[in-house]
Write a protein that holds these residues in place. Structure first.
Motif, PDB file in Angstrom:
ATOM      1  N   SER A  89      27.321 -16.734 -21.377  1.00  0.00           N
ATOM      2  CA  SER A  89      25.916 -17.131 -21.450  1.00  0.00           C
ATOM      3  C   SER A  89      25.818 -18.612 -21.816  1.00  0.00           C
ATOM      4  O   SER A  89      26.671 -19.178 -22.485  1.00  0.00           O
ATOM      5  CB  SER A  89      25.167 -16.269 -22.457  1.00  0.00           C
ATOM      6  N   TYR A  90      24.742 -19.231 -21.398  1.00  0.00           N
ATOM      7  CA  TYR A  90      24.562 -20.654 -21.645  1.00  0.00           C
ATOM      8  C   TYR A  90      24.107 -20.934 -23.064  1.00  0.00           C
ATOM      9  O   TYR A  90      24.438 -21.954 -23.633  1.00  0.00           O
ATOM     10  CB  TYR A  90      23.542 -21.235 -20.664  1.00  0.00           C
ATOM     11  N   ILE A  91      23.286 -20.050 -23.609  1.00  0.00           N
ATOM     12  CA  ILE A  91      22.767 -20.276 -24.951  1.00  0.00           C
ATOM     13  C   ILE A  91      23.486 -19.323 -25.894  1.00  0.00           C
ATOM     14  O   ILE A  91      23.091 -18.189 -26.090  1.00  0.00           O
ATOM     15  CB  ILE A  91      21.246 -20.060 -24.999  1.00  0.00           C
ATOM     16  N   ARG A  92      24.576 -19.789 -26.429  1.00  0.00           N
ATOM     17  CA  ARG A  92      25.351 -19.029 -27.400  1.00  0.00           C
ATOM     18  C   ARG A  92      25.624 -19.953 -28.580  1.00  0.00           C
ATOM     19  O   ARG A  92      25.497 -21.171 -28.456  1.00  0.00           O
ATOM     20  CB  ARG A  92      26.649 -18.505 -26.784  1.00  0.00           C
ATOM     21  N   PRO A  93      25.959 -19.414 -29.717  1.00  0.00           N
ATOM     22  CA  PRO A  93      26.162 -20.261 -30.897  1.00  0.00           C
ATOM     23  C   PRO A  93      27.427 -21.097 -30.778  1.00  0.00           C
ATOM     24  O   PRO A  93      28.454 -20.793 -31.363  1.00  0.00           O
ATOM     25  CB  PRO A  93      26.225 -19.265 -32.051  1.00  0.00           C
ATOM     26  N   ALA A 133      16.306 -25.636 -36.515  1.00  0.00           N
ATOM     27  CA  ALA A 133      16.614 -24.221 -36.287  1.00  0.00           C
ATOM     28  C   ALA A 133      17.706 -24.081 -35.227  1.00  0.00           C
ATOM     29  O   ALA A 133      18.616 -23.255 -35.362  1.00  0.00           O
ATOM     30  CB  ALA A 133      15.357 -23.468 -35.868  1.00  0.00           C
ATOM     31  N   MET A 134      17.643 -24.876 -34.186  1.00  0.00           N
ATOM     32  CA  MET A 134      18.673 -24.816 -33.141  1.00  0.00           C
ATOM     33  C   MET A 134      20.017 -25.276 -33.687  1.00  0.00           C
ATOM     34  O   MET A 134      21.056 -24.705 -33.360  1.00  0.00           O
ATOM     35  CB  MET A 134      18.245 -25.674 -31.936  1.00  0.00           C
ATOM     36  N   LEU A 135      20.021 -26.288 -34.525  1.00  0.00           N
ATOM     37  CA  LEU A 135      21.252 -26.747 -35.154  1.00  0.00           C
ATOM     38  C   LEU A 135      21.847 -25.642 -36.032  1.00  0.00           C
ATOM     39  O   LEU A 135      23.060 -25.393 -36.000  1.00  0.00           O
ATOM     40  CB  LEU A 135      20.996 -28.008 -35.985  1.00  0.00           C
ATOM     41  N   ALA A 136      20.990 -24.966 -36.786  1.00  0.00           N
ATOM     42  CA  ALA A 136      21.467 -23.850 -37.617  1.00  0.00           C
ATOM     43  C   ALA A 136      22.031 -22.741 -36.740  1.00  0.00           C
ATOM     44  O   ALA A 136      23.054 -22.132 -37.070  1.00  0.00           O
ATOM     45  CB  ALA A 136      20.333 -23.324 -38.492  1.00  0.00           C
ATOM     46  N   TYR A 137      21.400 -22.460 -35.608  1.00  0.00           N
ATOM     47  CA  TYR A 137      21.911 -21.431 -34.691  1.00  0.00           C
ATOM     48  C   TYR A 137      23.272 -21.831 -34.130  1.00  0.00           C
ATOM     49  O   TYR A 137      24.170 -21.008 -34.029  1.00  0.00           O
ATOM     50  CB  TYR A 137      20.920 -21.198 -33.552  1.00  0.00           C
ATOM     51  N   ILE A 138      23.422 -23.097 -33.782  1.00  0.00           N
ATOM     52  CA  ILE A 138      24.711 -23.562 -33.249  1.00  0.00           C
ATOM     53  C   ILE A 138      25.803 -23.413 -34.306  1.00  0.00           C
ATOM     54  O   ILE A 138      26.905 -22.964 -34.020  1.00  0.00           O
ATOM     55  CB  ILE A 138      24.599 -25.024 -32.767  1.00  0.00           C
ATOM     56  N   LEU A 139      25.494 -23.796 -35.536  1.00  0.00           N
ATOM     57  CA  LEU A 139      26.509 -23.771 -36.593  1.00  0.00           C
ATOM     58  C   LEU A 139      26.781 -22.379 -37.137  1.00  0.00           C
ATOM     59  O   LEU A 139      27.925 -22.036 -37.426  1.00  0.00           O
ATOM     60  CB  LEU A 139      26.086 -24.705 -37.733  1.00  0.00           C
ATOM     61  N   TYR A 140      25.739 -21.569 -37.316  1.00  0.00           N
ATOM     62  CA  TYR A 140      25.894 -20.282 -38.004  1.00  0.00           C
ATOM     63  C   TYR A 140      25.533 -19.075 -37.151  1.00  0.00           C
ATOM     64  O   TYR A 140      25.503 -17.962 -37.659  1.00  0.00           O
ATOM     65  CB  TYR A 140      25.023 -20.261 -39.267  1.00  0.00           C
ATOM     66  N   GLY A 141      25.256 -19.255 -35.880  1.00  0.00           N
ATOM     67  CA  GLY A 141      24.816 -18.152 -35.027  1.00  0.00           C
ATOM     68  C   GLY A 141      25.854 -17.065 -34.842  1.00  0.00           C
ATOM     69  O   GLY A 141      25.514 -15.902 -34.656  1.00  0.00           O
ATOM     70  N   ASP A 142      27.137 -17.432 -34.905  1.00  0.00           N
ATOM     71  CA  ASP A 142      28.171 -16.415 -34.735  1.00  0.00           C
ATOM     72  C   ASP A 142      28.227 -15.469 -35.923  1.00  0.00           C
ATOM     73  O   ASP A 142      28.792 -14.386 -35.837  1.00  0.00           O
ATOM     74  CB  ASP A 142      29.532 -17.062 -34.502  1.00  0.00           C
ATOM     75  N   ARG A 143      27.606 -15.841 -37.027  1.00  0.00           N
ATOM     76  CA  ARG A 143      27.599 -14.984 -38.218  1.00  0.00           C
ATOM     77  C   ARG A 143      26.395 -14.050 -38.246  1.00  0.00           C
ATOM     78  O   ARG A 143      26.271 -13.229 -39.148  1.00  0.00           O
ATOM     79  CB  ARG A 143      27.590 -15.843 -39.472  1.00  0.00           C
ATOM     80  N   LEU A 144      25.486 -14.165 -37.270  1.00  0.00           N
ATOM     81  CA  LEU A 144      24.280 -13.340 -37.274  1.00  0.00           C
ATOM     82  C   LEU A 144      24.601 -11.859 -37.133  1.00  0.00           C
ATOM     83  O   LEU A 144      23.975 -11.023 -37.786  1.00  0.00           O
ATOM     84  CB  LEU A 144      23.329 -13.779 -36.162  1.00  0.00           C
ATOM     85  N   GLN A 145      25.565 -11.505 -36.281  1.00  0.00           N
ATOM     86  CA  GLN A 145      25.916 -10.096 -36.112  1.00  0.00           C
ATOM     87  C   GLN A 145      26.461  -9.521 -37.408  1.00  0.00           C
ATOM     88  O   GLN A 145      26.125  -8.396 -37.790  1.00  0.00           O
ATOM     89  CB  GLN A 145      26.940  -9.928 -34.983  1.00  0.00           C
ATOM     90  N   ASP A 146      27.318 -10.290 -38.091  1.00  0.00           N
ATOM     91  CA  ASP A 146      27.850  -9.821 -39.373  1.00  0.00           C
ATOM     92  C   ASP A 146      26.735  -9.688 -40.399  1.00  0.00           C
ATOM     93  O   ASP A 146      26.706  -8.726 -41.171  1.00  0.00           O
ATOM     94  CB  ASP A 146      28.922 -10.787 -39.903  1.00  0.00           C
ATOM     95  N   PHE A 147      25.796 -10.639 -40.406  1.00  0.00           N
ATOM     96  CA  PHE A 147      24.678 -10.587 -41.339  1.00  0.00           C
ATOM     97  C   PHE A 147      23.813  -9.351 -41.079  1.00  0.00           C
ATOM     98  O   PHE A 147      23.428  -8.636 -42.000  1.00  0.00           O
ATOM     99  CB  PHE A 147      23.837 -11.862 -41.209  1.00  0.00           C
ATOM    100  N   LYS A 148      23.548  -9.078 -39.812  1.00  0.00           N
ATOM    101  CA  LYS A 148      22.737  -7.916 -39.455  1.00  0.00           C
ATOM    102  C   LYS A 148      23.442  -6.625 -39.853  1.00  0.00           C
ATOM    103  O   LYS A 148      22.825  -5.708 -40.403  1.00  0.00           O
ATOM    104  CB  LYS A 148      22.455  -7.929 -37.955  1.00  0.00           C
ATOM    105  N   ARG A 149      24.743  -6.536 -39.574  1.00  0.00           N
ATOM    106  CA  ARG A 149      25.505  -5.336 -39.920  1.00  0.00           C
ATOM    107  C   ARG A 149      25.513  -5.121 -41.442  1.00  0.00           C
ATOM    108  O   ARG A 149      25.321  -4.008 -41.918  1.00  0.00           O
ATOM    109  CB  ARG A 149      26.938  -5.476 -39.398  1.00  0.00           C
ATOM    110  N   GLU A 150      25.682  -6.202 -42.191  1.00  0.00           N
ATOM    111  CA  GLU A 150      25.693  -6.095 -43.652  1.00  0.00           C
ATOM    112  C   GLU A 150      24.311  -5.718 -44.185  1.00  0.00           C
ATOM    113  O   GLU A 150      24.203  -4.902 -45.109  1.00  0.00           O
ATOM    114  CB  GLU A 150      26.148  -7.422 -44.266  1.00  0.00           C
TER     115      GLU A 150
END
Length: 149
Positions: A5-9, A32-49
């Motif tokens: 995908s084009y828009i991924r963290p 917000a976009m900068l935060a998504y780029i830097l920390y977006g890969d942690r969103l799945q872990d955050f949601k699971r937790e």
């Protein structure tokens, strides 16, 4: 997760362009976009937790899952024994269904992890094959290199 995908963290041209555009239009969007780029890969872990913590015991009492003793404190007896018995039976049935769904979710998580592991193994093996093929295609004598003396 679809890695094509084009828009991924990650620092892709699309995400950088969206970040710059966000700063130009309204600076919190760029931030917000900068935060998504830097920390977006942690969103799945955050949601699971967060889901795991919401399923913890302090929140279960509102759903009547602490057992019959505390259900009586939250859902007091009505005095109608038929209704109370039916309600207790339904709560037990729902609890059993929830446990079954939790087991299915855990089984699927194990299955998805195994698929990811197999895919990673296959990609790594392909990389090693290509790497060994490249090293075999190179000439053994390095006399054609740029650093001849």
């Amino acid at each position: 997760m679809n890695q094509s995908s084009y828009i991924r963290p990650d620092w892709t041209p699309a995400t950088v362009a969206l970040m710059v555009l966000g700063f130009v239009v309204f600076w919190p969007l760029g931030l917000a976009m900068l935060a998504y780029i830097l920390y977006g890969d942690r969103l799945q872990d955050f949601k699971r937790e967060a889901n795991r913590k919401m399923d913890a015991a302090p929140f279960r009492r509102w759903r009547g899952e602490w057992g019959r003793g505390s259900c009586r404190t939250r859902f007091h007896e009505t005095g109608n024994t038929a209704f109370d018995e039916w309600r207790r039976t339904e709560l037990d049935r729902l609890e059993a269904e929830r446990r079954k769904l939790d087991e299915m979710r855990a089984e699927f998580d194990r299955y998805a992890a195994e698929l990811r592991r197999a895919k990673d193994r296959e990609e790594f093996d392909r990389f090693m094959r290509e790497r060994s093929n490249r090293s075999e295609d190179r000439p053994a004598d390095d006399s054609q290199g740029f650093y001849q003396s």
